[in-house]
Design an enzyme around this catalytic site. Structure first.
Site: not given
Length: 289
Positions: A164-166
């Site tokens: 999700y973060h990327h």
């Protein structure tokens, strides 16, 4: 005998880094990319439209989840590519540090001479040089997607936070770039600072070097998001109070960029606190019991 360069507020590092960067980038690109002449044009500059960003992010998720499914179905062996992994992390460490220093060179004079408010809200803090650096930082978010490819090839677990973060960070940088937010230098510089430490840690780990400060990488990330949210919510509140109530002063940037920035950064803080607790605190508590 020449004297050593003395740092000033106008020249924070004693020497001007931008002319060096301008010359090197021009030479390496054979004149195709001259930072001092670069102009970001939405819809013209590569990766400047939402469909372009969305397609790359969609390809990213397709490749990592599809690749993991294929590897499991065919029962393929682990592919480490340790040498390439080291080069990848060393490159991102160097790139992050270079962008960090170049942005600080531009921001420090604005912050000191113009004040904290102007540095995050004035259009004077959205200069051509900063836009070049913001754009390059945005491009690096696509390079960082390769992190997950290494995890897939090594058959490591893909956590929700990581994937999700990327993808969300690439989207976040895109929205702030096209949303003309003057405040974006705060999350960008903090993120670059964290990435210098984080990718250096990954490089050392790939070489088999154990360090005592591994836990501090996550702590730095949490501290980063706390500061981000304080500043970004200040800028957003200032924007809304001026636009709808005529109070205070305006804050440069679009409403959509403000909403996206506050939402994604808030989700990061919650997720990283949860990750830190589950990784470091919960494990220690279980061992004691």
């Amino acid at each position: 005998m020449s004297s050593l360069p003395i740092p000033t507020w106008e020249t924070p590092f004693g020497i001007q880094l931008w002319p060096i960067f301008d010359y090197v980038a021009s030479k390496l690109s054979n004149g195709a990319f001259v930072p001092s002449q670069f102009e970001f044009v939405n819809g013209v500059t590569p990766l400047s439209t939402f469909p372009e960003a969305a397609v790359i992010i969609a390809i990213y998720y397709t490749v990592i989840f599809g690749g993991r499914a294929v590897i499991r179905a065919l029962n393929l062996p682990v592919i480490k590519l340790n040498g390439l992994f080291q080069v990848h992390n060393l490159f991102l460490t160097t790139l992050s540090l270079s962008l960090l220093l170049l942005i600080l060179e531009q921001i420090i004079p604005i912050f000191v001479l113009g004040g904290a408010h102007n540095s995050v809200c004035s259009p004077l803090a959205y200069t051509q040089k900063l836009v070049v650096l913001y754009y390059l930082n945005y491009i690096t978010k696509y390079i960082e997607l390769i992190d997950t490819v290494f995890l897939v090839l090594r058959q490591k677990k893909l956590t929700f936070l990581h994937t999700y973060h990327h993808g969300a960070t690439a989207l976040l940088c895109y929205t702030q770039l096209v949303g003309y937010t003057a405040v974006q230098w705060v999350p960008i510089t903090l993120n670059l600072g964290v990435h210098v430490v984080m990718y250096w840690y990954y490089f050392l780990a790939a070489r088999g070097i154990r360090v005592w400060w591994k836990e501090w990488v996550t702590r730095f990330q949490i501290i980063q998001f706390v500061i981000d949210l304080y500043v970004v919510f200040y800028a957003t509140t200032t924007y809304y109070l001026f636009k709808y109530f005529g109070l205070l002063r305006d804050c440069y940037g679009t409403e959509r960029a403000a909403i996206v920035g506050c939402s994604i950064l808030s989700s990061y803080l919650v997720l990283f606190i949860g990750f830190y607790y589950n990784t470091y605190k919960k494990g220690k508590k279980a061992k004691k019991e």
